[in-house]
Design a protein around this motif. Structure first.
Motif, PDB file in Angstrom:
ATOM      1  N   PHE A 101       0.850  -1.174   0.000  1.00  0.00           N
ATOM      2  CA  PHE A 101       0.000   0.000   0.000  1.00  0.00           C
ATOM      3  C   PHE A 101       0.893   1.233   0.000  1.00  0.00           C
ATOM      4  CE2 PHE A 101      -4.388  -1.445   0.924  1.00  0.00           C
ATOM      5  CZ  PHE A 101      -4.138  -2.789   1.118  1.00  0.00           C
ATOM      6  N   ARG A 102       0.316   2.363  -0.293  1.00  0.00           N
ATOM      7  CA  ARG A 102       1.079   3.610  -0.206  1.00  0.00           C
ATOM      8  C   ARG A 102       0.188   4.723   0.320  1.00  0.00           C
ATOM      9  NH1 ARG A 102       2.015   4.772  -6.685  1.00  0.00           N
ATOM     10  NH2 ARG A 102      -0.146   5.385  -7.186  1.00  0.00           N
ATOM     11  N   GLN A 103       0.850   5.687   0.921  1.00  0.00           N
ATOM     12  CA  GLN A 103       0.118   6.822   1.464  1.00  0.00           C
ATOM     13  C   GLN A 103       0.901   8.095   1.178  1.00  0.00           C
ATOM     14  OE1 GLN A 103      -0.944   6.445   5.616  1.00  0.00           O
ATOM     15  NE2 GLN A 103      -2.596   7.932   5.375  1.00  0.00           N
ATOM     16  N   ALA A 104       0.307   8.958   0.396  1.00  0.00           N
ATOM     17  CA  ALA A 104       0.892  10.254   0.090  1.00  0.00           C
ATOM     18  C   ALA A 104       0.411  11.266   1.121  1.00  0.00           C
ATOM     19  CB  ALA A 104       0.487  10.681  -1.312  1.00  0.00           C
TER      20      ALA A 104
ATOM     21  N   GLU B 269      -3.645   3.759   0.114  1.00  0.00           N
ATOM     22  CA  GLU B 269      -4.276   3.113  -1.023  1.00  0.00           C
ATOM     23  C   GLU B 269      -3.544   1.839  -1.428  1.00  0.00           C
ATOM     24  OE1 GLU B 269      -4.249   5.547  -4.529  1.00  0.00           O
ATOM     25  OE2 GLU B 269      -2.065   5.602  -4.641  1.00  0.00           O
ATOM     26  N   PHE B 270      -4.311   0.941  -1.983  1.00  0.00           N
ATOM     27  CA  PHE B 270      -3.790  -0.335  -2.463  1.00  0.00           C
ATOM     28  C   PHE B 270      -2.901  -0.122  -3.672  1.00  0.00           C
ATOM     29  CE2 PHE B 270      -3.843  -4.815  -3.336  1.00  0.00           C
ATOM     30  CZ  PHE B 270      -3.883  -4.924  -4.717  1.00  0.00           C
ATOM     31  N   VAL B 271      -1.787  -0.840  -3.708  1.00  0.00           N
ATOM     32  CA  VAL B 271      -0.877  -0.793  -4.841  1.00  0.00           C
ATOM     33  C   VAL B 271      -0.835  -2.151  -5.543  1.00  0.00           C
ATOM     34  CG1 VAL B 271       1.506  -0.456  -5.586  1.00  0.00           C
ATOM     35  CG2 VAL B 271       0.538   1.003  -3.785  1.00  0.00           C
TER      36      VAL B 271
ATOM     37  N   ASP C  11       3.781   8.945  -7.870  1.00  0.00           N
ATOM     38  CA  ASP C  11       4.067   7.734  -7.101  1.00  0.00           C
ATOM     39  C   ASP C  11       4.726   8.054  -5.761  1.00  0.00           C
ATOM     40  OD1 ASP C  11       5.029   6.197 -10.177  1.00  0.00           O
ATOM     41  OD2 ASP C  11       3.157   5.863  -9.078  1.00  0.00           O
ATOM     42  N   THR C  12       5.049   9.309  -5.544  1.00  0.00           N
ATOM     43  CA  THR C  12       5.668   9.716  -4.288  1.00  0.00           C
ATOM     44  C   THR C  12       4.750   9.419  -3.117  1.00  0.00           C
ATOM     45  OG1 THR C  12       6.992  11.459  -5.321  1.00  0.00           O
ATOM     46  CG2 THR C  12       6.518  11.690  -2.974  1.00  0.00           C
ATOM     47  N   ALA C  13       5.269   8.650  -2.150  1.00  0.00           N
ATOM     48  CA  ALA C  13       4.461   8.243  -0.997  1.00  0.00           C
ATOM     49  C   ALA C  13       5.326   7.421  -0.061  1.00  0.00           C
ATOM     50  CB  ALA C  13       3.257   7.412  -1.445  1.00  0.00           C
ATOM     51  N   ILE C  14       4.781   7.145   1.103  1.00  0.00           N
ATOM     52  CA  ILE C  14       5.357   6.124   1.968  1.00  0.00           C
ATOM     53  C   ILE C  14       4.716   4.810   1.562  1.00  0.00           C
ATOM     54  CG2 ILE C  14       5.639   5.284   4.321  1.00  0.00           C
ATOM     55  CD1 ILE C  14       5.398   8.186   5.260  1.00  0.00           C
ATOM     56  N   TYR C  15       5.537   3.820   1.309  1.00  0.00           N
ATOM     57  CA  TYR C  15       5.060   2.509   0.877  1.00  0.00           C
ATOM     58  C   TYR C  15       5.132   1.536   2.052  1.00  0.00           C
ATOM     59  CZ  TYR C  15       4.848   3.944  -3.968  1.00  0.00           C
ATOM     60  OH  TYR C  15       4.500   4.572  -5.146  1.00  0.00           O
ATOM     61  N   TYR C  16       4.029   0.838   2.250  1.00  0.00           N
ATOM     62  CA  TYR C  16       3.907  -0.119   3.343  1.00  0.00           C
ATOM     63  C   TYR C  16       3.643  -1.514   2.800  1.00  0.00           C
ATOM     64  CZ  TYR C  16       2.985   4.075   6.173  1.00  0.00           C
ATOM     65  OH  TYR C  16       3.059   5.302   6.801  1.00  0.00           O
ATOM     66  N   CYS C  17       4.270  -2.495   3.417  1.00  0.00           N
ATOM     67  CA  CYS C  17       3.877  -3.864   3.118  1.00  0.00           C
ATOM     68  C   CYS C  17       2.953  -4.349   4.227  1.00  0.00           C
ATOM     69  CB  CYS C  17       5.083  -4.781   2.964  1.00  0.00           C
ATOM     70  SG  CYS C  17       6.142  -4.923   4.403  1.00  0.00           S
ATOM     71  N   ALA C  18       2.112  -5.291   3.882  1.00  0.00           N
ATOM     72  CA  ALA C  18       1.111  -5.757   4.822  1.00  0.00           C
ATOM     73  C   ALA C  18       0.767  -7.212   4.542  1.00  0.00           C
ATOM     74  CB  ALA C  18      -0.150  -4.898   4.718  1.00  0.00           C
ATOM     75  N   ARG C  19       0.235  -7.860   5.559  1.00  0.00           N
ATOM     76  CA  ARG C  19      -0.138  -9.264   5.434  1.00  0.00           C
ATOM     77  C   ARG C  19      -1.605  -9.450   5.808  1.00  0.00           C
ATOM     78  NH1 ARG C  19      -0.792 -13.718   8.927  1.00  0.00           N
ATOM     79  NH2 ARG C  19      -0.578 -12.237  10.662  1.00  0.00           N
ATOM     80  N   ARG C  20      -2.253 -10.281   5.033  1.00  0.00           N
ATOM     81  CA  ARG C  20      -3.646 -10.589   5.310  1.00  0.00           C
ATOM     82  C   ARG C  20      -3.837 -12.099   5.332  1.00  0.00           C
ATOM     83  NH1 ARG C  20      -9.031  -9.261   4.935  1.00  0.00           N
ATOM     84  NH2 ARG C  20     -10.316 -10.681   3.707  1.00  0.00           N
ATOM     85  N   ALA C  21      -4.509 -12.557   6.347  1.00  0.00           N
ATOM     86  CA  ALA C  21      -4.861 -13.971   6.431  1.00  0.00           C
ATOM     87  C   ALA C  21      -6.247 -14.137   5.852  1.00  0.00           C
ATOM     88  CB  ALA C  21      -4.821 -14.426   7.880  1.00  0.00           C
ATOM     89  N   GLY C  22      -6.311 -14.650   4.653  1.00  0.00           N
ATOM     90  CA  GLY C  22      -7.616 -14.820   4.031  1.00  0.00           C
ATOM     91  C   GLY C  22      -7.580 -14.410   2.583  1.00  0.00           C
ATOM     92  N   GLY C  23      -8.731 -14.167   2.022  1.00  0.00           N
ATOM     93  CA  GLY C  23      -8.831 -13.812   0.618  1.00  0.00           C
ATOM     94  C   GLY C  23      -8.340 -12.411   0.327  1.00  0.00           C
TER      95      GLY C  23
ATOM     96  N   TYR D  11      -8.679  -5.207  -1.105  1.00  0.00           N
ATOM     97  CA  TYR D  11      -8.073  -3.997  -1.663  1.00  0.00           C
ATOM     98  C   TYR D  11      -8.069  -2.839  -0.674  1.00  0.00           C
ATOM     99  CZ  TYR D  11      -8.445  -6.300  -6.211  1.00  0.00           C
ATOM    100  OH  TYR D  11      -8.333  -7.182  -7.263  1.00  0.00           O
ATOM    101  N   THR D  12      -8.534  -3.093   0.541  1.00  0.00           N
ATOM    102  CA  THR D  12      -8.609  -2.029   1.532  1.00  0.00           C
ATOM    103  C   THR D  12      -7.625  -2.283   2.667  1.00  0.00           C
ATOM    104  OG1 THR D  12     -10.388  -3.143   2.732  1.00  0.00           O
ATOM    105  CG2 THR D  12     -11.026  -1.598   1.019  1.00  0.00           C
ATOM    106  N   ALA D  13      -7.035  -1.211   3.171  1.00  0.00           N
ATOM    107  CA  ALA D  13      -6.033  -1.325   4.217  1.00  0.00           C
ATOM    108  C   ALA D  13      -6.584  -1.981   5.472  1.00  0.00           C
ATOM    109  CB  ALA D  13      -5.466   0.054   4.540  1.00  0.00           C
ATOM    110  N   SER D  14      -7.840  -1.734   5.750  1.00  0.00           N
ATOM    111  CA  SER D  14      -8.430  -2.294   6.969  1.00  0.00           C
ATOM    112  C   SER D  14      -8.510  -3.813   6.943  1.00  0.00           C
ATOM    113  CB  SER D  14      -9.829  -1.708   7.188  1.00  0.00           C
ATOM    114  OG  SER D  14     -10.673  -2.038   6.096  1.00  0.00           O
TER     115      SER D  14
END
Length: 122
Positions: free
Chosen positions: A36-39, A45-47, A89-101, A104-107
């Motif tokens: 994800f990234r956040q400007a 937002e999903f990347v 494209d300038t933003a802070i980029y975050y990696c994240a993990r989801r258990a499941g399907g 597209y949302t950060a939550s």
């Protein structure tokens, strides 16, 4: 699972960068790894995302054809290859993990890395 993102930096438009996200702890085959990234002043937002088992990939329309997500199961690492970078494209980029399907949302993601800053100058 703890996630450690790295690889950000300051680049010129049309340059490339590769981000890495190393996961400590086991990633299960059913998990989704996402970027994800956040400007400034904008929502996160999903990347891109990749299914750990099988390697199916998903992209936001804004990066499709320019960014590639991949994983190395042996290293518990997810990559985001970013080509033809644009100032937007300038933003802070975050990696994240989801258990499941796929989500597209950060939550929908339960584990997050600390973020790595990407700045693209015109």
């Amino acid at each position: 699972v703890q996630l450690q993102a790295s690889g950000g930096g300051f680049v010129q438009a049309e340059d490339s960068l590769r981000l890495s996200c190393v996961a400590s702890g086991r990633i299960f085959s059913s998990h989704i790894m996402g970027w994800f990234r956040q400007a400034p002043g904008k929502e996160r937002e999903f990347v891109a995302a990749i299914r750990w088992s099988g390697g199916n990939t998903y992209y936001a329309d804004s990066v499709k054809g320019r960014f590639t997500i991949s994983r190395d199961n042996t290293k518990n690492t997810v990559y985001l290859q970013m080509n033809s970078l644009k100032p937007e494209d300038t933003a802070i980029y975050y990696c994240a993990r989801r258990a499941g399907g796929l989500s597209y949302t950060a939550s929908g993601y339960g584990s997050w890395g600390q973020g790595t800053l990407v700045t693209v100058s015109s």
